[in-house]
Design a protein around this motif. Sequence first.
Motif, PDB file in Angstrom:
ATOM      1  N   GLU A 453      54.770  50.342  24.629  1.00 33.80           N
ATOM      2  CA  GLU A 453      56.218  50.369  24.831  1.00 33.80           C
ATOM      3  C   GLU A 453      56.872  49.313  23.956  1.00 33.80           C
ATOM      4  O   GLU A 453      56.550  48.133  24.040  1.00 33.80           O
ATOM      5  CB  GLU A 453      56.553  50.099  26.301  1.00 33.80           C
ATOM      6  N   ILE A 454      57.772  49.753  23.095  1.00 31.65           N
ATOM      7  CA  ILE A 454      58.556  48.770  22.333  1.00 31.65           C
ATOM      8  C   ILE A 454      60.020  49.011  22.659  1.00 31.65           C
ATOM      9  O   ILE A 454      60.439  50.141  22.890  1.00 31.65           O
ATOM     10  CB  ILE A 454      58.319  48.880  20.814  1.00 31.65           C
ATOM     11  N   ASP A 483      61.386  51.721  24.890  1.00 33.44           N
ATOM     12  CA  ASP A 483      61.715  51.135  26.188  1.00 33.44           C
ATOM     13  C   ASP A 483      63.189  50.730  26.228  1.00 33.44           C
ATOM     14  O   ASP A 483      63.803  50.500  25.196  1.00 33.44           O
ATOM     15  CB  ASP A 483      60.825  49.902  26.386  1.00 33.44           C
ATOM     16  N   ASP A 484      63.699  50.638  27.431  1.00 37.23           N
ATOM     17  CA  ASP A 484      65.083  50.176  27.643  1.00 37.23           C
ATOM     18  C   ASP A 484      66.062  50.953  26.771  1.00 37.23           C
ATOM     19  O   ASP A 484      66.993  50.382  26.189  1.00 37.23           O
ATOM     20  CB  ASP A 484      65.215  48.675  27.347  1.00 37.23           C
ATOM     21  N   PHE A 485      65.867  52.238  26.672  1.00 34.61           N
ATOM     22  CA  PHE A 485      66.710  53.033  25.791  1.00 34.61           C
ATOM     23  C   PHE A 485      68.140  53.080  26.309  1.00 34.61           C
ATOM     24  O   PHE A 485      68.394  53.244  27.502  1.00 34.61           O
ATOM     25  CB  PHE A 485      66.158  54.460  25.643  1.00 34.61           C
ATOM     26  N   GLY A 486      69.087  52.942  25.361  1.00 33.07           N
ATOM     27  CA  GLY A 486      70.504  52.963  25.731  1.00 33.07           C
ATOM     28  C   GLY A 486      71.130  51.589  25.655  1.00 33.07           C
ATOM     29  O   GLY A 486      72.345  51.447  25.670  1.00 33.07           O
ATOM     30  N   THR A 501      56.885  59.133  21.330  1.00 30.29           N
ATOM     31  CA  THR A 501      56.540  60.252  22.184  1.00 30.29           C
ATOM     32  C   THR A 501      57.324  60.205  23.487  1.00 30.29           C
ATOM     33  O   THR A 501      57.312  61.139  24.264  1.00 30.29           O
ATOM     34  CB  THR A 501      55.033  60.208  22.509  1.00 30.29           C
ATOM     35  N   GLU A 502      58.016  59.079  23.707  1.00 28.88           N
ATOM     36  CA  GLU A 502      58.615  58.881  25.020  1.00 28.88           C
ATOM     37  C   GLU A 502      59.900  58.058  24.909  1.00 28.88           C
ATOM     38  O   GLU A 502      59.977  57.136  24.106  1.00 28.88           O
ATOM     39  CB  GLU A 502      57.590  58.088  25.844  1.00 28.88           C
ATOM     40  N   LEU A 503      60.894  58.415  25.686  1.00 31.53           N
ATOM     41  CA  LEU A 503      62.121  57.622  25.794  1.00 31.53           C
ATOM     42  C   LEU A 503      62.211  57.109  27.213  1.00 31.53           C
ATOM     43  O   LEU A 503      62.139  57.889  28.158  1.00 31.53           O
ATOM     44  CB  LEU A 503      63.347  58.498  25.557  1.00 31.53           C
ATOM     45  N   GLU A 540      63.378  54.665  34.383  1.00 34.16           N
ATOM     46  CA  GLU A 540      62.803  53.513  35.100  1.00 34.16           C
ATOM     47  C   GLU A 540      63.832  52.949  36.070  1.00 34.16           C
ATOM     48  O   GLU A 540      65.015  53.220  35.960  1.00 34.16           O
ATOM     49  CB  GLU A 540      62.307  52.455  34.119  1.00 34.16           C
ATOM     50  N   GLY A 541      63.358  52.188  37.045  1.00 35.81           N
ATOM     51  CA  GLY A 541      64.269  51.566  38.003  1.00 35.81           C
ATOM     52  C   GLY A 541      64.786  52.521  39.064  1.00 35.81           C
ATOM     53  O   GLY A 541      65.913  52.373  39.544  1.00 35.81           O
TER      54      GLY A 541
END
Length: 578
Positions: A453-454, A483-486, A501-503, A540-541
């Motif tokens: 995760e970056i 990670d922490d997208f947005g 591969t993942e948001l 997440e969260g």
Amino acid sequence: AGAVLLGLGIASMHYLGMSAMRMQPGIDYHPGWFILSIVIAIGAAGAALWIAFHLREEGRRVVRLRVLASVIMGLAIVGMHYTGMAAASFPEGSVCGAMINGGIDAQWLAVLVIVTTLGTIGIALVASLFDRQMRLRTGILARSLERANDKLVQAALHDPLTQLPNRSLLQDRIEQTLEKARRRGHRVAVMFCDLDGFKAVNDAYGHQLGDRLLVAVSERVTHLLRPQDTLARLGGDEFVVVLAVDEPDDAAVVAERIIAAVSDPFLIDAAELQVSASLGIALYPEDATSERELMGHADAAMYHTKQSGRNGYTFFTPSMQVSANRQLRLLQDLRRATDRGELLLHYQPKFMAAGAPAVGAEALLRWQHPELGLLGPDVFIPIAERSGLIVPIGEWVLDQACAQLRHWHDLGHAHWTMAVNLSPLQFAATGLLEMVEATLGRHGLAPDRLTLEITETTAMKNVESSLLILNALTTLGVRIAIDDFGTGYSSLLYLKRMPATELKIDRAFVRDLEESAEDAAIVASIVALGRSLQLQVVAEGVETAGQRDYLSDLGCDQLQGYHLGRPMPADEFLRNVG
Ligand code: C2E
Ligand code: MG
Ligand code: MG
């Protein structure tokens, strides 16, 4: 004593001269006049000496008083002489013995007296001219000594490059400004100012250009300030501004002006240089009352600005102070934490949205501090990043997480995946690819079981080099999550090129999902975006059942959050999730 000596000298000269006449019969002296003559000699000599001694300096007034002194001196001699003569009475028929018995010829005597007198005056004149010359030379020496002294003071109190006050003069200025503020009841703002991007200029263009940039910056900032304000340079690219202000807002206005002035490009040697400024402001009397505290607080506030994106200003708040002191101590402790086995990982389960069993875990770092207890990563990861410790720590995390996953696979959960967070520093360090490959090999794990995760900001920092590393990692087979997208400012264009591969939707949007229509719209569009880019979307969260349902309905692929499972130690994870 000088007056008595001089007075008696004059009197002796007179009465000796009288006795040299060898009068026969002898001279009768009137005691009253005799005593008066001596008193006059001593008194006038005293007055003349007194005047002369009090007038050593140069100047017109002094010249006049000197003339007065010599007149008084002359009067002393003449007055004494005539009083002495008045004291003498020559009996009738007395004869001058000096004339009878072949004494000195009167004419010769006159010549001798004239020559001796002129000679004495001449010598006195030459001596005084010599004295004057000496004093002139001493004067010149004294003045050049004074100038040398001024230069020394300037050098001791100023920065040689910019000629701005240095640290010790700054200290003095702050104390003076505080003293005035105390008397007049106004505020003082101390601003710490650090240039962003200065090191890059220095590295790219060399120190000479860097120095000239610093001078140019100091000139620009000086022009913004009033004469009574102080701008000082502490060294490097650190400056301090001290202002007397009425309201905190006044300091904010100046801070904004400085930031604007510094961020205008500088044209030096045909090179267009771009830097910005990070400021921290501490106020007297609100934040601190002493020079030392104000400086420390302003520094802490500046540090805060640096951390929250640079190019701006922050007012000091007490929580910064605590963290400044604490961080220093924590860093010392953190250096030993790995050796002492104080670091550990907690694992938070990740679920498929539809309420299916866990698909894996995210490894989250914890620090069992001997005195402070269990610390979360937000407390110590920034310190580890600043000190570079994050690189070895990150390596340990990856190794530990892979070992744990190996163990779970061996226990029969072979489909579980592991997500590990990467720090920007690790991402920029060389050898990341080799390290990941070696770790996977060591634990016999297939690369697609690992997700790195970056954060969005990390990936977007150096887009081209990020793409290289990310491509290499995906070629290896490792999965990449943003990670922490947005929270960052991803360009969609880059996102399209990003081999992720993942948001992971930042939990700030999830938190207010049900109350804020805006956040709900953002989450919906992130999900849509992820879909169209063929990325897995993870929220997440997730803290409530409402959020869980909402996110599943929107089409999130995976969910993670306290509602579904908190981060926990490995054995607990196995009991609860497995
Ligand atoms: P992150 O990668 O976004 O990790 C998720 C964070 O959200 C974790 O905080 C987790 O405990 C928390 N969280 C999960 N579910 C919920 C929820 O329902 N509500 C709330 N309020 N929070 C939830 P944590 O463990 O404090 O980690 C914070 C950050 O520290 C992580 O954010 C990650 O960026 C970083 N971090 C953690 N471990 C490591 C590591 O080993 N290396 C690096 N470089 N960074 C790490
Ligand atoms: Mg994470
Ligand atoms: Mg996150």
